[in-house]
Scaffold this active site. Sequence first.
Site, mmCIF file in Angstrom:
data_model
loop_
_atom_site.group_PDB
_atom_site.id
_atom_site.type_symbol
_atom_site.label_atom_id
_atom_site.label_comp_id
_atom_site.label_asym_id
_atom_site.label_seq_id
_atom_site.Cartn_x
_atom_site.Cartn_y
_atom_site.Cartn_z
ATOM 1 N N THR A 156 1.200 -1.245 -0.507
ATOM 2 C CA THR A 156 -0.060 0.180 0.144
ATOM 3 C C THR A 156 0.694 1.585 0.230
ATOM 4 O O THR A 156 2.067 1.122 0.381
ATOM 5 C CB THR A 156 -0.826 0.027 1.059
ATOM 6 O OG1 THR A 156 -0.069 -0.151 2.269
ATOM 7 C CG2 THR A 156 -2.035 -1.278 1.069
ATOM 8 N N GLU A 185 -5.806 -3.193 -2.303
ATOM 9 C CA GLU A 185 -6.182 -4.621 -1.412
ATOM 10 C C GLU A 185 -6.933 -5.083 -1.604
ATOM 11 O O GLU A 185 -7.700 -6.088 -1.523
ATOM 12 C CB GLU A 185 -6.517 -3.768 -0.304
ATOM 13 C CG GLU A 185 -5.661 -3.668 1.394
ATOM 14 C CD GLU A 185 -5.406 -2.292 1.060
ATOM 15 O OE1 GLU A 185 -5.438 -1.392 -0.426
ATOM 16 O OE2 GLU A 185 -5.096 -1.645 1.794
ATOM 17 N N LYS A 222 -13.851 18.338 9.857
ATOM 18 C CA LYS A 222 -15.235 18.362 10.686
ATOM 19 C C LYS A 222 -15.288 19.804 11.249
ATOM 20 O O LYS A 222 -15.084 20.164 12.400
ATOM 21 C CB LYS A 222 -15.529 16.717 12.188
ATOM 22 C CG LYS A 222 -17.016 16.639 12.533
ATOM 23 C CD LYS A 222 -16.961 16.113 13.508
ATOM 24 C CE LYS A 222 -18.174 15.423 14.187
ATOM 25 N NZ LYS A 222 -18.192 13.902 15.263
ATOM 26 N N TRP A 244 -20.021 17.492 9.512
ATOM 27 C CA TRP A 244 -19.149 16.973 8.496
ATOM 28 C C TRP A 244 -19.207 17.519 6.847
ATOM 29 O O TRP A 244 -20.227 18.139 6.697
ATOM 30 C CB TRP A 244 -19.137 15.678 8.306
ATOM 31 C CG TRP A 244 -19.503 14.544 9.367
ATOM 32 C CD1 TRP A 244 -20.256 14.128 10.010
ATOM 33 C CD2 TRP A 244 -17.421 13.955 9.803
ATOM 34 N NE1 TRP A 244 -19.627 12.914 10.662
ATOM 35 C CE2 TRP A 244 -18.677 13.130 10.724
ATOM 36 C CE3 TRP A 244 -16.656 14.587 9.109
ATOM 37 C CZ2 TRP A 244 -16.851 12.933 11.643
ATOM 38 C CZ3 TRP A 244 -15.570 14.376 9.970
ATOM 39 C CH2 TRP A 244 -16.106 12.834 11.428
HETATM 40 P P1 AMP Z 1 -4.112 2.739 -3.773
HETATM 41 O O1 AMP Z 1 -4.434 1.617 -2.585
HETATM 42 O O2 AMP Z 1 -2.781 3.344 -3.816
HETATM 43 O O3 AMP Z 1 -4.439 2.314 -5.347
HETATM 44 O O4 AMP Z 1 -4.942 3.920 -3.225
HETATM 45 C C1 AMP Z 1 -6.341 3.568 -2.615
HETATM 46 C C2 AMP Z 1 -7.465 4.397 -2.226
HETATM 47 O O5 AMP Z 1 -7.850 5.213 -3.410
HETATM 48 C C3 AMP Z 1 -8.602 4.634 -2.012
HETATM 49 O O6 AMP Z 1 -8.924 3.777 -0.761
HETATM 50 C C4 AMP Z 1 -9.428 5.664 -2.085
HETATM 51 O O7 AMP Z 1 -9.207 6.550 -0.997
HETATM 52 C C5 AMP Z 1 -8.514 6.561 -2.949
HETATM 53 N N1 AMP Z 1 -9.552 6.218 -4.502
HETATM 54 C C6 AMP Z 1 -9.516 4.912 -5.949
HETATM 55 N N2 AMP Z 1 -10.367 5.435 -6.555
HETATM 56 C C7 AMP Z 1 -10.182 6.430 -6.701
HETATM 57 C C8 AMP Z 1 -11.886 7.018 -6.359
HETATM 58 N N3 AMP Z 1 -12.448 6.553 -8.472
HETATM 59 N N4 AMP Z 1 -12.096 8.347 -7.232
HETATM 60 C C9 AMP Z 1 -12.068 8.546 -5.056
HETATM 61 N N5 AMP Z 1 -11.480 8.016 -4.834
HETATM 62 C C10 AMP Z 1 -10.512 6.733 -4.897
#
Ligand code: AMP
Length: 540
Positions: A185, A330, A439, A444
């Site tokens: 991650t 994940e 907040k 929110w």
């Molecule tokens: P990663 O594991 O680096 O791919 O990051 C995942 C995170 O990116 C997710 O938990 C979201 O917070 C954000 N994310 C991915 N795709 C989107 C999307 N289409 N819109 C908003 N947030 C997104």
Amino acid sequence: MLGLMMNYPLTVPGLLDHGYRIFPQSEIISILPDKTRHVYRYADLYRRSKKLQYALLHKLQVQQGDFVGTYAWNHYQHMELYFAIPGAGAVCHTLNIRLSGAQTEFIINNAEDRYVFVDASLVGTLEQIAALLPTVKKYIILNAPPGFSSSLPEFLLYEELIADCPEDGSWVQVEENDACAMCYTSGTTGLPKGVLYSHRSTCLHAIFLSLPNYASISSSDRILIVVPQFHVMAWGLPMAAVLAGAAVVLPSSQMQPENLVRMIMEERVNKAGGVPTIWQGVYNVLKKTGAANIPLKTFLIGGATAPPSLIENYQRDFGVEAIHAWGMTETSPVGTLSRLHPHHSLLPDAEKIKIRSMQGQQLPFTEIRAALENGEIAPRDGKTVGEVQIRGVWVINAYFKSNSQESFTEDGWFKTGDVGIINQEGYLQITDRAKDLIKSGGEWISSVALEVSLMAHPLVKEAAVIGIPDEVWSERPMAVIVPMEENTQLDEQELKTFLSGYFVKYQIPDKFKYVKEIPKTSVGKFDKKKMRQLYAEGKL
Ligand code: AMP
């Protein structure tokens, strides 16, 4: 009673076997870091993956279950690694080339990588930390120019390694639940954590992603994979493409918008995948150069919220369909994807854009839900906000080397840390990361909603909103803005008036800061942790 059908394993080399047998002529085009264009066919990918697999097994003595790192751009050798490492029974561990030396050191040591395949143009970071990586036995250099030298201990050249290897070896037999690949991650909330994909999860993700209602990939397509191969296996697009026989275009380091537009035009690209920042850059170039005869028809956009204005602009100006998708490391990564269905066809255009701007619907054999703070499941009413949870065939079950159950519910769902709304039709709309919600006076405020609205303003190129401490309201939103043209003066009052069309007064930021660039994470998302820190230090 059990069914009486074969238990035939779903494996990553099986994907390549299929691609090779049915589509040996399909092309893989790489624009390499030195700008040269390399083109070969699936038959060559197969042949060279077999040679590499032989080298891994018999020259490097890779054992089943070993971790083998890749530190590379998107190109054909990285494709070979994607198939040959699992084909040798080992785990392909893609390393994010944009992380710091310290983070990379942590990740390689945590995974206990035995070898790292690294692009010649990227050896710098690894040279600095090599002394701190006791498990790595050798580095193998990709795309080494003549006379290449490096302070990396014990390095080999990729082409020399595979040159004399036979092409007719058999893949190592694995179980479909064995590990085939690992990504960490991005570590924006703490130390990076390993997500270990199985052959089965990878195959199922590729199969379902390529279906017509999702990424819709077939042998008629030519796909530009901009999303890095080190980021969640390039969203699974390489695997899905090989399964479907699509031509693949890989830009390596040549990811500047002008170069991407050239690739789209010259390589006759009709589909693509990348993050919003990439598509905003490409849009700006197309707007200047014009998009006459553009072959691009659709692209996946995700990894961060796609501004509805961008989706609308592509549709209106160039007739190109941006398909919004959501997911995370994940979830392999595709969790939801937004497409219209026939019953939406009579809706007004604005309504269609609204639906397409949501993060979309779940894929087969995955499920999403939103949970309230008290643990109850939020109704699918298009207004109740909850934490997004997901379960399914390509969703994580446990982090690598971790016993923590913190991210999982008692009934076996993964808690994403994203906050959102699900409507009656099952479309998810992400309203924020839980930690980025603001907040103010007990209410929110969604930073994402403010950002997408600000980015719809014609003079705003990028906008990120963070919560800053406030004595009266505990937190207030502050907008950090990159103007469309450098040195343009934006009138704060005008922005507030613009926002007042969409937000009530307390939700509108009191402060606006103008910057040349918004800090981004290693995978190109707004780095709000860094922004909050810079603000606290008086540096924003
Ligand atoms: P990663 O594991 O680096 O791919 O990051 C995942 C995170 O990116 C997710 O938990 C979201 O917070 C954000 N994310 C991915 N795709 C989107 C999307 N289409 N819109 C908003 N947030 C997104």
